[in-house]
Design a protein around this motif. Sequence first.
Motif, PDB file in Angstrom:
ATOM      1  N   ASN A  25      -3.062 -13.226   4.252  1.00 23.16           N
ATOM      2  CA  ASN A  25      -3.920 -12.135   4.688  1.00 23.16           C
ATOM      3  C   ASN A  25      -5.288 -12.565   5.177  1.00 23.16           C
ATOM      4  OD1 ASN A  25      -1.971 -10.320   4.266  1.00 23.16           O
ATOM      5  ND2 ASN A  25      -2.546  -9.933   2.127  1.00 23.16           N
ATOM      6  N   ASN A  26      -5.767 -13.722   4.724  1.00 18.89           N
ATOM      7  CA  ASN A  26      -7.106 -14.044   5.217  1.00 18.89           C
ATOM      8  C   ASN A  26      -7.198 -15.298   6.083  1.00 18.89           C
ATOM      9  OD1 ASN A  26      -6.591 -15.526   2.922  1.00 18.89           O
ATOM     10  ND2 ASN A  26      -7.828 -14.159   1.651  1.00 18.89           N
ATOM     11  N   MET A  27      -6.092 -16.027   6.272  1.00 26.89           N
ATOM     12  CA  MET A  27      -6.200 -17.204   7.131  1.00 26.89           C
ATOM     13  C   MET A  27      -6.194 -16.778   8.599  1.00 26.89           C
ATOM     14  SD  MET A  27      -4.038 -20.208   5.313  1.00 26.89           S
ATOM     15  CE  MET A  27      -2.618 -19.245   4.938  1.00 26.89           C
ATOM     16  N   VAL A  28      -7.076 -17.359   9.355  1.00 26.17           N
ATOM     17  CA  VAL A  28      -7.338 -16.843  10.701  1.00 26.17           C
ATOM     18  C   VAL A  28      -6.095 -16.870  11.587  1.00 26.17           C
ATOM     19  CG1 VAL A  28      -8.263 -19.069  11.494  1.00 26.17           C
ATOM     20  CG2 VAL A  28      -8.862 -16.995  12.706  1.00 26.17           C
ATOM     21  N   VAL A  29      -5.279 -17.920  11.447  1.00 27.27           N
ATOM     22  CA  VAL A  29      -4.094 -18.006  12.300  1.00 27.27           C
ATOM     23  C   VAL A  29      -3.111 -16.873  11.989  1.00 27.27           C
ATOM     24  CG1 VAL A  29      -2.067 -19.445  12.793  1.00 27.27           C
ATOM     25  CG2 VAL A  29      -4.329 -20.476  12.752  1.00 27.27           C
ATOM     26  N   PHE A  30      -3.152 -16.385  10.757  1.00 30.32           N
ATOM     27  CA  PHE A  30      -2.251 -15.298  10.367  1.00 30.32           C
ATOM     28  C   PHE A  30      -2.854 -13.915  10.622  1.00 30.32           C
ATOM     29  CE2 PHE A  30      -0.678 -18.935   8.058  1.00 30.32           C
ATOM     30  CZ  PHE A  30       0.673 -18.836   8.296  1.00 30.32           C
ATOM     31  N   ASN A  31      -4.011 -13.883  11.233  1.00 30.57           N
ATOM     32  CA  ASN A  31      -4.646 -12.607  11.564  1.00 30.57           C
ATOM     33  C   ASN A  31      -4.950 -12.519  13.046  1.00 30.57           C
ATOM     34  OD1 ASN A  31      -5.244 -10.901   9.095  1.00 30.57           O
ATOM     35  ND2 ASN A  31      -5.790 -12.973   8.441  1.00 30.57           N
ATOM     36  N   PRO A  32      -3.927 -12.461  13.871  1.00 30.25           N
ATOM     37  CA  PRO A  32      -4.154 -12.490  15.318  1.00 30.25           C
ATOM     38  C   PRO A  32      -4.890 -11.239  15.780  1.00 30.25           C
ATOM     39  CG  PRO A  32      -1.868 -11.978  14.846  1.00 30.25           C
ATOM     40  CD  PRO A  32      -2.504 -12.292  13.530  1.00 30.25           C
ATOM     41  N   GLN A  33      -5.811 -11.420  16.710  1.00 33.91           N
ATOM     42  CA  GLN A  33      -6.591 -10.295  17.235  1.00 33.91           C
ATOM     43  C   GLN A  33      -6.277 -10.063  18.710  1.00 33.91           C
ATOM     44  OE1 GLN A  33      -8.431  -8.403  15.221  1.00 33.91           O
ATOM     45  NE2 GLN A  33      -7.826  -9.728  13.520  1.00 33.91           N
ATOM     46  N   GLY A  34      -5.169 -10.651  19.155  1.00 30.84           N
ATOM     47  CA  GLY A  34      -4.800 -10.458  20.553  1.00 30.84           C
ATOM     48  C   GLY A  34      -3.344 -10.808  20.759  1.00 30.84           C
ATOM     49  N   PRO A  35      -2.792 -10.402  21.904  1.00 30.76           N
ATOM     50  CA  PRO A  35      -1.362 -10.587  22.145  1.00 30.76           C
ATOM     51  C   PRO A  35      -0.928 -12.058  22.165  1.00 30.76           C
ATOM     52  CG  PRO A  35      -2.473  -9.848  24.133  1.00 30.76           C
ATOM     53  CD  PRO A  35      -3.455  -9.720  23.024  1.00 30.76           C
ATOM     54  N   ILE A  36      -1.779 -12.956  22.666  1.00 32.02           N
ATOM     55  CA  ILE A  36      -1.381 -14.365  22.734  1.00 32.02           C
ATOM     56  C   ILE A  36      -1.276 -14.943  21.331  1.00 32.02           C
ATOM     57  CG2 ILE A  36      -2.018 -16.624  23.651  1.00 32.02           C
ATOM     58  CD1 ILE A  36      -2.168 -15.214  26.084  1.00 32.02           C
ATOM     59  N   ALA A  37      -2.322 -14.712  20.545  1.00 32.24           N
ATOM     60  CA  ALA A  37      -2.301 -15.217  19.173  1.00 32.24           C
ATOM     61  C   ALA A  37      -1.118 -14.620  18.416  1.00 32.24           C
ATOM     62  CB  ALA A  37      -3.610 -14.889  18.463  1.00 32.24           C
ATOM     63  N   ARG A  38      -0.804 -13.351  18.736  1.00 27.88           N
ATOM     64  CA  ARG A  38       0.309 -12.686  18.048  1.00 27.88           C
ATOM     65  C   ARG A  38       1.644 -13.347  18.411  1.00 27.88           C
ATOM     66  NH1 ARG A  38      -2.012  -7.897  18.359  1.00 27.88           N
ATOM     67  NH2 ARG A  38      -1.073  -7.492  20.395  1.00 27.88           N
ATOM     68  N   GLN A  39       1.801 -13.646  19.692  1.00 27.71           N
ATOM     69  CA  GLN A  39       3.034 -14.321  20.123  1.00 27.71           C
ATOM     70  C   GLN A  39       3.202 -15.662  19.409  1.00 27.71           C
ATOM     71  OE1 GLN A  39       2.182 -13.981  24.373  1.00 27.71           O
ATOM     72  NE2 GLN A  39       4.389 -13.857  24.702  1.00 27.71           N
ATOM     73  N   ILE A  40       2.090 -16.406  19.336  1.00 28.84           N
ATOM     74  CA  ILE A  40       2.163 -17.713  18.676  1.00 28.84           C
ATOM     75  C   ILE A  40       2.482 -17.523  17.199  1.00 28.84           C
ATOM     76  CG2 ILE A  40       0.855 -19.782  18.061  1.00 28.84           C
ATOM     77  CD1 ILE A  40      -0.679 -19.501  20.651  1.00 28.84           C
ATOM     78  N   LEU A  41       1.863 -16.500  16.594  1.00 30.95           N
ATOM     79  CA  LEU A  41       2.106 -16.276  15.167  1.00 30.95           C
ATOM     80  C   LEU A  41       3.572 -15.948  14.902  1.00 30.95           C
ATOM     81  CD1 LEU A  41       1.094 -16.101  12.292  1.00 30.95           C
ATOM     82  CD2 LEU A  41       0.591 -13.690  12.682  1.00 30.95           C
ATOM     83  N   GLU A  42       4.166 -15.156  15.798  1.00 26.96           N
ATOM     84  CA  GLU A  42       5.588 -14.840  15.608  1.00 26.96           C
ATOM     85  C   GLU A  42       6.407 -16.124  15.563  1.00 26.96           C
ATOM     86  OE1 GLU A  42       6.784 -12.107  18.671  1.00 26.96           O
ATOM     87  OE2 GLU A  42       5.341 -10.608  17.929  1.00 26.96           O
ATOM     88  N   LEU A  43       6.078 -17.028  16.473  1.00 28.99           N
ATOM     89  CA  LEU A  43       6.786 -18.311  16.510  1.00 28.99           C
ATOM     90  C   LEU A  43       6.539 -19.086  15.216  1.00 28.99           C
ATOM     91  CD1 LEU A  43       8.441 -20.207  18.372  1.00 28.99           C
ATOM     92  CD2 LEU A  43       6.276 -21.213  19.079  1.00 28.99           C
ATOM     93  N   ILE A  44       5.288 -19.088  14.786  1.00 25.23           N
ATOM     94  CA  ILE A  44       4.946 -19.824  13.561  1.00 25.23           C
ATOM     95  C   ILE A  44       5.698 -19.245  12.367  1.00 25.23           C
ATOM     96  CG2 ILE A  44       3.067 -20.279  11.923  1.00 25.23           C
ATOM     97  CD1 ILE A  44       1.194 -20.609  14.299  1.00 25.23           C
ATOM     98  N   ASN A  45       5.698 -17.918  12.260  1.00 25.86           N
ATOM     99  CA  ASN A  45       6.373 -17.282  11.125  1.00 25.86           C
ATOM    100  C   ASN A  45       7.859 -17.606  11.118  1.00 25.86           C
ATOM    101  OD1 ASN A  45       4.195 -16.136   9.863  1.00 25.86           O
ATOM    102  ND2 ASN A  45       4.299 -14.244  11.061  1.00 25.86           N
ATOM    103  N   PHE A  46       8.450 -17.558  12.307  1.00 24.57           N
ATOM    104  CA  PHE A  46       9.874 -17.877  12.405  1.00 24.57           C
ATOM    105  C   PHE A  46      10.126 -19.309  11.927  1.00 24.57           C
ATOM    106  CE2 PHE A  46      13.333 -19.578  15.182  1.00 24.57           C
ATOM    107  CZ  PHE A  46      14.368 -18.883  14.585  1.00 24.57           C
ATOM    108  N   SER A  47       9.268 -20.233  12.380  1.00 24.09           N
ATOM    109  CA  SER A  47       9.483 -21.637  12.001  1.00 24.09           C
ATOM    110  C   SER A  47       9.235 -21.829  10.506  1.00 24.09           C
ATOM    111  CB  SER A  47       8.582 -22.561  12.825  1.00 24.09           C
ATOM    112  OG  SER A  47       7.241 -22.414  12.448  1.00 24.09           O
ATOM    113  N   ILE A  48       8.256 -21.119   9.957  1.00 17.78           N
ATOM    114  CA  ILE A  48       8.001 -21.270   8.518  1.00 17.78           C
ATOM    115  C   ILE A  48       9.218 -20.805   7.725  1.00 17.78           C
ATOM    116  CG2 ILE A  48       6.669 -20.364   6.570  1.00 17.78           C
ATOM    117  CD1 ILE A  48       4.198 -20.492   8.288  1.00 17.78           C
ATOM    118  N   ALA A  49       9.782 -19.671   8.121  1.00 12.20           N
ATOM    119  CA  ALA A  49      10.942 -19.136   7.394  1.00 12.20           C
ATOM    120  C   ALA A  49      12.088 -20.154   7.423  1.00 12.20           C
ATOM    121  CB  ALA A  49      11.378 -17.820   8.028  1.00 12.20           C
ATOM    122  N   LEU A  50      12.354 -20.675   8.611  1.00  9.71           N
ATOM    123  CA  LEU A  50      13.466 -21.612   8.751  1.00  9.71           C
ATOM    124  C   LEU A  50      13.198 -22.901   7.961  1.00  9.71           C
ATOM    125  CD1 LEU A  50      16.022 -21.152  10.287  1.00  9.71           C
ATOM    126  CD2 LEU A  50      15.060 -22.344  12.235  1.00  9.71           C
TER     127      LEU A  50
END
Lengths: 341, 659
Positions: A25-50
Amino acid sequence: MKKSKLLLVSLTSIMAVLLLSGCENNMVVFNPQGPIARQILELINFSIALMLLVTIVVFGLFAFIVWKYRERKDNMSYEPPEEHGSTVLEIIWTVIPILIIVALTIPTVKTIYAIDEIPQGYEDKEPLVINVTSADWKWIFSYPEQGIETINYVNIPEDRPIDFRLTSAGTMQSFWIPALGGQKYSMAKAETQLYLVADNPGSYVGRNTNFNGQGYAGMEFEVLSQTQKEFDEWVKEVKETAPKMTLSEYEKMLEPSHFGRKTFSNTHLEWVDHSDPHSKNYTNPEMYDRGHGWPGKIFEDKDNYKNKDGNTVNTKHDNSEDMNHNESETDDSHGGEHSGH
Amino acid sequence: MGIKWDEFFVTGDPLIFASQIGIALTMIGALAALTYFKKWNYLWTEWLTTVDHKKIGIMYILMGVLMFVRGGIDGLMMKGQTAVPENEFLNAQHYNEVFTTHGVIMILFVAMPLLIGLMNFVIPLQIGARDVAFPQLNALSFWLTFSGAMLFNISFIIGGSPDAGWTSYFPLAGKEFSPGIGNNFYAVALQIAGAGTLMTGINFVVTVLKMRTKGMTLMKMPMFTWTSFITSIIIVASFPIFTVALALMTFDRTFGTHFFTISGGGMDMLWANLFWLWGHPEVYIVVLPAFGMLSDIISTFARKTLYGYKSMVISIVMISVLSMLVWVHHFFTMGNSAGVNSFFSITTMAIAIPTGVKVFNWLFTMRKGRIKFTTAMLWSLAFVPNFVIGGVTGVMLAMAAADYQYHNTLFLVAHFHYVLIPGVVFPIFAGLYFWWPKMFGYMLNERIGKWHFWLFVIGFNVTFMPMFFLGLDGAVRRAYTYSAETGFGPLMMISAVGSVILAAGFAALVYNIYWSARHADRNIGNDPWDARTLEWATATPVQHYNFASLPDVSKIDAFWHMKKNNEIQPLTEDEIEEIHLPSNTWIPIYMGVIFGISGFLLVFEWTIAAAIAALGIFAGLAFRSFDYDEGFHVHKDEILETERKWRKGANKGVKNHVS
């Protein structure tokens, strides 16, 4: 002792999971404030899960095998069998990683291509061009359409793609606003490009991530996202009230130094575009003082801004420098190769 | 020329001043002790002029351990500085020098010498040879590496240390932005050490190809030999790139050329490409031999032959090929096209495939085994979970789009420490505990070893785990300070505490070496671990000619089968022949000294003096050309006597000293 080993393994994995979920909840990469950061975060979350899945499986198997086949007092007479491998099993654990890699590759490549473009849903909005010039140790933002320039802070309108054109007046640096998206290098005599969009008004931290000497740690800037109206008002105010920068002021600014914010109602682009491979060099080697140690030779640089046009440069240095110099000056196509970024 | 001594020596810092005095006193003390105990002759004939691969290996290891102390102190200083926000223990310039030397020393003067040292000691024994293919070249490799290391190390007290990071990216590392001579130390010292490493690579390629004993086909070699062989090939392929890059850097900095500069049409991006074309294979150069050691150690203490030998070999060959195809992943953010980034993302992720195969093979080697928790085995076991964390974060970093958010942050720093410490340092420790008896004739203490293990592993995790989260929160690498508002303080403090535990673990190793040298049992037999490969078919410590008669091999794990078939018997006189060995030589150490002097002058840009000193290099080459020393023969009586002594006790009694 073996128990504590097992304990350590499980603790580490549990800790990793907890930290990942707890701090999200407070790490900056996990708090995207725009569509680009959000797209990257989705990728990051997917990779973390896997990857978490992989980690758990391997840790589990590891703990099981080490525990089950440990040497005990009662199995000292057990002699392990001769076993050389199993083609089937080895193929299985070659194929599984391949599948995981394929699963990761598809969204990765998609995202790589996606973030090179204006994000979906913003294509119809005209991007705002901001030329970013990094220097030791400050950030210079030029708004060519508005004709204004800010130092060490940048104001942007929300919900509008910003077309950052990055270059450097000196060392190689990396332009990063983690809340809005990924980073990219800024390099002298070359131009790199980065689209970013902010969803909402707000203030975000931007910084240089590529080490460039003594002032590196302080190379931060504020990104202020405003509504279009506020932004327009701000531009207007700057144009009316901010002073005009002079060439000598600009040259002074490019010397290695550290200072706070500045605002001007003109841009340095009227004198020099550092991304142009034929632009002058704004280097000041004699000003980098490390405070101790043996000083080395400093070489004459004929393309330096301090050598005003028409001045004959004294030639106390070796021929190789002359040759290189002449070559880059006469051979345009050769020089042009450097700009291709 | 008038030398300004206050610029020649680094002045103005009490810590450095104390080190200068400390170094001067230690040197005087060492010289005095050598003279007082009359050890000069011993040192010269037994060590400095030796061409014996075992002694050269031990010297490499000694150098690696000493450099570990130096690099470790650098690391502790960094952790001390960043423990709290806006700390003023080090200023920006000092911090920059410290992280630069930390990186260079840990990779090139700790990991490499320790691994090459173990390779030197073990490989000829594992393949049943009496030495490497080119013993004198081997000595030259060591002395050049040593010379480079010393030249690099004095930079912090004389002339000023390099301060552009271990990657020394241009244009920062050029004269336009770093006019002091600090980065000349980088260019010249690494050039000298790199030449030594390149020669080692050539030497081991030839050794493994040409010196194997009868019956040892390539597919019967122990895994450590295999990985060292592949590593040597990567060295031969990649070090020349670094040699060229460093030469161009030297030209830029010393003679004012424009290969990487901003001015004169130079290309800073070229440096990044050349550097990582060497730098990424370099990672595999240090990781692969470590993998090999793990394979042999795990197989020994699980009492099982290595699982999936063929797929292991295929994996390391795949890794070596891929290692040359991934360098761009170090700068996805340089503005490459999406196509380029996609390509290098995929090649990078592909490395996870052979690596995954290896991990599963190790796990299945232990399955159905009987796992003995010696210190060496604990290090090998700890490798698996810790390295997996390094591996999966590596896959995450390989995804170029995601890397835009991780690049140059502490997430990256945490990742590569999770790869290099469990992947290289753990196996090195495992290897030291494992082969120590062969080197010195006594074992390292297991009890202190476990203190070493637990302190180090826990300290390591506490130090580097927080960095993943700091990185994701936007903390960047190489920043000497940060403000309190960033909120990095608490995790940075935890990390700093961890580094102290880590250091305590290393101190336990140093104490263990001291304690064991004084008190350990000397009567341990030739095979204290009940091991499987040929190096254990020799006396402990190994007799200087290695094997009285070269062994005949028919299977993988040759020694294991020899033991089973009771093949190690007292030799009869007619089985023994005189053994031909190379003589000692002064030329390698002379070359090391002359390279050091010439390099030092070049660092200070006194080019004419450097050129004159370099004439000494040609003198050394000339001496070598007219050196007709044919070596010497070990007499039958000596061999018989030596062999009788250790073979008596073999196969019985003194085996298991581990409790």
